[in-house]
Design an enzyme around this catalytic site. Structure first.
Site, PDB file in Angstrom:
ATOM      1  N   SER A 177      14.772  21.354 -16.335  1.00  0.00           N
ATOM      2  CA  SER A 177      13.595  22.180 -16.610  1.00  0.00           C
ATOM      3  C   SER A 177      14.055  23.462 -17.278  1.00  0.00           C
ATOM      4  O   SER A 177      15.084  24.020 -16.925  1.00  0.00           O
ATOM      5  CB  SER A 177      12.881  22.497 -15.297  1.00  0.00           C
ATOM      6  N   LYS A 209      15.916  21.731 -11.223  1.00  0.00           N
ATOM      7  CA  LYS A 209      15.217  20.482 -11.522  1.00  0.00           C
ATOM      8  C   LYS A 209      16.088  19.464 -12.250  1.00  0.00           C
ATOM      9  O   LYS A 209      16.909  19.800 -13.089  1.00  0.00           O
ATOM     10  CB  LYS A 209      13.973  20.761 -12.394  1.00  0.00           C
ATOM     11  N   GLU A 269       9.526   8.439 -17.123  1.00  0.00           N
ATOM     12  CA  GLU A 269       8.182   8.949 -17.401  1.00  0.00           C
ATOM     13  C   GLU A 269       7.724   8.575 -18.806  1.00  0.00           C
ATOM     14  O   GLU A 269       6.561   8.246 -19.028  1.00  0.00           O
ATOM     15  CB  GLU A 269       8.148  10.470 -17.204  1.00  0.00           C
ATOM     16  N   HIS A 287       0.838  -1.221   0.000  1.00  0.00           N
ATOM     17  CA  HIS A 287       0.000   0.000   0.000  1.00  0.00           C
ATOM     18  C   HIS A 287       0.865   1.260   0.000  1.00  0.00           C
ATOM     19  O   HIS A 287       0.442   2.305   0.479  1.00  0.00           O
ATOM     20  CB  HIS A 287      -0.958   0.031   1.196  1.00  0.00           C
TER      21      HIS A 287
END
Ligand code: ARG
Length: 456
Positions: free
Chosen positions: A278, A284, A291, A157
């Protein structure tokens, strides 16, 4: 081109609309190696069987080899009016050898021809996927062995549950990818029968030697039903299913890499070579590879649903709808194969923060089950021990400390079975105790890794 110039022009009085030419064009222009290979064996067989003169067969074979050279050198231009790769090859052959080219299509239809080409295509891609996955599984085994005793929290979980090792965690993906590899092998095994000889749908009246063709083209046998052979695209669905599940596994791993690389988890740093920045936020570093692997999974699942939907309503036997199958295969392979390759390169480059993972492994009361097991080993029924330790967790929570920080008196008050040595329950002791096949004890991880390697 006049309709008479087409392979099927005879019964047509007027030309095809340009829109139709474009609309019906096949997505098969890269597939000439398979079609030529099949045609060479088909022509040879026709000659051997006396169905066409041996001279003509020899001329066709030599001509096709010439056509192959022309394709290799990029000399064959794509002409929409020629519809698909089969026609391009036949026309190129006719340009080279003249009338004898017309004998190649004896006892053959584009329907069994395309079925052959598709099977050869998917067979090769299954082999590519299997070898790439084998390589990646080896990479995971290397990493698992390196991190066989490096603890990390195991989750259920997405809550800290019990300690495992990083090696054990990585090997879970090794197991998934091994099953994927088996699925590609299984897909290959089932698809590897020769459809040629099925004709358009009703086979053919010539004395074909299908076994010869099958052997020459590396098939394990011949299809048993001509209607099925020209309409069957199960192997495409199976291939897409194998690709989909493989990519789903990468998507799960990608999700973990993304989560582990956050400041919140801090389990790993992305290597510069596999991260992006970024354009606006200078600090970043993003897990774009992971992804995109996750994102492309959606496209791939779409291809699987697409082919199943196409097949769902089709009457026997061949229908032009089936032409779309090649695009689906190409799209899927274009997602999965580069994903396997980049993960094989990226995983060894991930910089794990092992001290942080070890610390997290012991936090969040992750040793509570082991404390309960301590009582069980001293004779308490597990359910009762679960309750006792639940009370200790409550107490530790109230004191804002971990179980190991509770004074021994608190343990003793909870159960007389507790002795000083309960305070020695640790991440390492918990791991070492899980010393059964399939468990995360370091030597078991090493053993599992060896067993997995042996399967390759
Ligand atoms: N280009 C077609 C395909 O890829 C093969 C030929 C179709 N046969 C036909 N009768 N139109 O499926």
């Amino acid at each position: 081109m006049t309709e008479q110039g087409r392979t099927w022009g005879g019964r047509f009085a007027s030309g095809m609309d340009n829109l139709t030419e474009d609309y019906t064009a096949g997505a098969d222009r890269d597939l000439w190696p398979f079609d030529i290979a099949g045609s060479i064996v088909h022509a040879t067989m026709l000659g051997r069987q006396g169905i066409i003169p041996v001279d003509a067969a020899n001329q066709i074979v030599a001509g096709l080899e010439d056509v192959r050279g022309a394709f290799e050198r990029g000399e064959i231009a794509w002409k929409p009016e020629l519809e698909d790769i089969h026609t391009h090859i036949e026309v190129a052959l006719r340009e080279r050898i003249g009338a004898a080219a017309g004998m190649l299509h004896t006892a053959r239809s584009r329907n069994d021809q395309v079925a052959l080409m598709n099977r050869m295509l998917v067979r090769g891609l299954c082999d590519d996927a299997r070898s790439a996955l084998g390589n990646l599984i080896g990479v995971l085994c290397d990493l698992a062995e390196r991190h066989a005793s490096d603890p990390m929290p195991g989750y259920t979980h997405l809550q800290r549950a019990q300690p495992v090792t990083l090696g054990h965690h990585l090997l879970a993906y090794g197991e998934m990818l091994w099953r994927d590899r088996e699925r590609f092998a299984d897909c290959r095994r089932r698809l590897n029968v020769l459809p040629l000889g099925s004709g358009a749908l009703a086979a053919s009246p010539y004395p074909l030697d299908r076994e010869f063709v099958s052997g020459e083209l590396g098939f394990d046998g011949v299809t048993r039903n001509s209607l099925d052979a020209v309409s069957d695209r199960d192997f495409i669905a199976e291939f897409l299913a194998a690709c989909s599940l493989t990519q789903v596994h990468f998507s799960r791993l990608a999700e973990e890499i993304i989560v582990w690389s956050t400041a919140e988890f801090g389990f790993l740093r992305l290597p510069d070579g596999f991260a992006t920045g970024s354009s606006m936020m200078p600090q970043k570093k993003n897990a774009d590879v992971a992804e995109l692997a996750r994102g492309r999974t959606g496209r791939l699942l779409g291809e699987l649903i697409g082919i199943l939907t196409t097949l769902k309503g089709l009457p026997l036997s061949y229908n032009r709808d089936l032409q779309e199958d090649k695009l689906a295969v190409k799209n899927a392979a274009d997602v999965v194969l580069p994903t396997v390759a980049i993960f094989a390169a990226m995983l060894p480059a991930l910089e794990f923060n092992l001290p942080r993972m070890r610390e997290a492994a012991g936090g969040g009361f992750s040793l509570a089950t082991d404390v309960a097991d301590y009582l069980v080993l001293k004779g308490m029924p597990f359910r009762e021990a679960h309750g006792v330790v639940g009370g200790l967790v409550q107490e530790a929570e109230a004191r804002n400390c971990e179980l190991a920080d509770l004074p021994i008196d608190v343990y003793r008050a909870a159960s007389a079975l507790f002795e000083e040595d309960v305070l020695a329950v640790s991440v390492d002791s918990a791991l070492a105790a899980r010393d059964i096949p399939g468990g995360p004890a370091p030597q078991r991880v090493l053993q599992a890794s060896r067993e997995l390697r042996a399967l390759l």
